[in-house]
Design a protein around this motif. Structure first.
Motif, mmCIF file in Angstrom:
data_model
loop_
_atom_site.group_PDB
_atom_site.id
_atom_site.type_symbol
_atom_site.label_atom_id
_atom_site.label_comp_id
_atom_site.label_asym_id
_atom_site.label_seq_id
_atom_site.Cartn_x
_atom_site.Cartn_y
_atom_site.Cartn_z
ATOM 1 N N VAL A 117 13.775 4.567 -10.121
ATOM 2 C CA VAL A 117 13.711 4.513 -11.590
ATOM 3 C C VAL A 117 12.449 5.233 -12.075
ATOM 4 N N PHE A 118 11.329 5.005 -11.420
ATOM 5 C CA PHE A 118 10.073 5.665 -11.800
ATOM 6 C C PHE A 118 10.176 7.178 -11.637
ATOM 7 N N ALA A 119 10.794 7.615 -10.538
ATOM 8 C CA ALA A 119 10.988 9.059 -10.345
ATOM 9 C C ALA A 119 11.852 9.622 -11.468
ATOM 10 N N ALA A 154 0.841 -1.205 0.000
ATOM 11 C CA ALA A 154 0.000 0.000 0.000
ATOM 12 C C ALA A 154 0.873 1.251 0.000
ATOM 13 N N THR A 155 1.927 1.234 0.791
ATOM 14 C CA THR A 155 2.835 2.373 0.843
ATOM 15 C C THR A 155 3.481 2.590 -0.519
ATOM 16 N N THR A 156 3.906 1.520 -1.168
ATOM 17 C CA THR A 156 4.517 1.626 -2.496
ATOM 18 C C THR A 156 3.527 2.223 -3.487
ATOM 19 N N GLY A 157 2.287 1.774 -3.442
ATOM 20 C CA GLY A 157 1.249 2.334 -4.319
ATOM 21 C C GLY A 157 1.029 3.810 -4.055
ATOM 22 N N CYS A 158 1.037 4.188 -2.790
ATOM 23 C CA CYS A 158 0.882 5.605 -2.433
ATOM 24 C C CYS A 158 2.049 6.434 -2.950
ATOM 25 N N VAL A 159 3.263 5.909 -2.844
ATOM 26 C CA VAL A 159 4.437 6.643 -3.317
ATOM 27 C C VAL A 159 4.361 6.826 -4.832
ATOM 28 N N ALA A 188 16.656 11.907 -9.133
ATOM 29 C CA ALA A 188 15.555 10.935 -9.090
ATOM 30 C C ALA A 188 15.437 10.331 -7.694
ATOM 31 N N LYS A 189 16.581 9.992 -7.085
ATOM 32 C CA LYS A 189 16.554 9.432 -5.730
ATOM 33 C C LYS A 189 16.003 10.463 -4.751
ATOM 34 N N ASN A 190 16.388 11.698 -4.928
ATOM 35 C CA ASN A 190 15.906 12.766 -4.046
ATOM 36 C C ASN A 190 14.381 12.897 -4.143
ATOM 37 N N ASN A 191 13.848 12.868 -5.376
ATOM 38 C CA ASN A 191 12.389 12.921 -5.548
ATOM 39 C C ASN A 191 11.720 11.740 -4.858
ATOM 40 N N ALA A 192 12.245 10.543 -5.094
ATOM 41 C CA ALA A 192 11.656 9.349 -4.488
ATOM 42 C C ALA A 192 11.751 9.412 -2.964
ATOM 43 N N ASP A 193 12.913 9.819 -2.445
ATOM 44 C CA ASP A 193 13.090 9.889 -0.989
ATOM 45 C C ASP A 193 12.126 10.869 -0.344
ATOM 46 N N LYS A 194 11.912 12.011 -0.990
ATOM 47 C CA LYS A 194 10.990 13.004 -0.432
ATOM 48 C C LYS A 194 9.587 12.406 -0.297
ATOM 49 N N ILE A 195 9.118 11.760 -1.350
ATOM 50 C CA ILE A 195 7.766 11.191 -1.326
ATOM 51 C C ILE A 195 7.701 9.997 -0.376
ATOM 52 N N ILE A 196 8.760 9.200 -0.319
ATOM 53 C CA ILE A 196 8.797 8.079 0.634
ATOM 54 C C ILE A 196 8.686 8.609 2.058
ATOM 55 N N ASP A 197 9.412 9.685 2.365
ATOM 56 C CA ASP A 197 9.328 10.261 3.710
ATOM 57 C C ASP A 197 7.937 10.813 4.000
#
Length: 173
Positions: free
Chosen positions: A161-163, A30-35, A99-108
């Motif tokens: 990769v998606f980010a 669910a968290t992955t889907g939300c991200v 890309a990692k920064n974008n993903a990390d922000k949304i993951i947080d």
């Protein structure tokens, strides 16, 4: 395939369309889907800002930037998501650190309140906590944890990769 399904569902929606993610089996899915949905929405909102900047005179575009996130450098490398496979990816992706920064922000933001989020699971910290508890577990628990760790690192890798893909698509639009 999950990325494609979510994107196809969200393409053409208004920027204020609510997105509901439900998974009764596990928190990480669910968290992955939300991200995924939040990454899509962030780039959708950024694109709508472009139109605002072009049509409203005097708008300061710098105020509308959504990429100001900075990871806390005091965090342990595991909690920052600095896994070997992720480090390799950073070198292969066009603007891998961005890309990692974008993903990390949304993951947080989708993580627990202690990481500044509003969710119940923080993917990077879940990986790190599992790795730290791996050594003290018996063989059966280690086998389960190893599978969980590898699965979550794979999800994290795909989210980066998606980010990167979303960044490229936004730049091309």
């Amino acid at each position: 395939a999950d990325f494609d399904i979510i994107c196809k569902t969200l393409v053409g929606t208004a920027i204020n369309t609510p997105v509901i993610v439900n998974d009764q089996v596990g928190l990480s899915r669910a968290t992955t889907g939300c991200v995924i949905a939040c990454l899509f929405k962030e780039f959708q909102i950024s694109a709508s800002f472009e139109g605002l900047v072009e049509t409203v005179p005097g708008v300061n575009a710098a105020l509308l930037k959504t990429d100001r996130y900075v990871m806390n450098p005091e965090k342990d490398t595991l909690f920052r998501g600095e896994f070997d496979v992720v480090k390799e990816l950073m070198g292969k992706l066009k603007d891998g650190p961005g890309a990692k920064n974008n993903a990390d922000k949304i993951i947080d933001l989708n993580g627990t309140p202690k990481t500044g989020g509003t969710g119940i699971k923080q993917l990077r910290e879940n990986i790190a906590e599992s790795k730290l508890s791996y050594e003290i577990m018996d063989d059966a628990a280690q086998a389960f944890l190893k599978t969980k760790i590898m699965d979550n690192i794979q999800k994290y890798f795909y989210l980066i990769v998606f980010a990167g893909y979303m960044r490229d698509a936004a730049a091309a639009a």
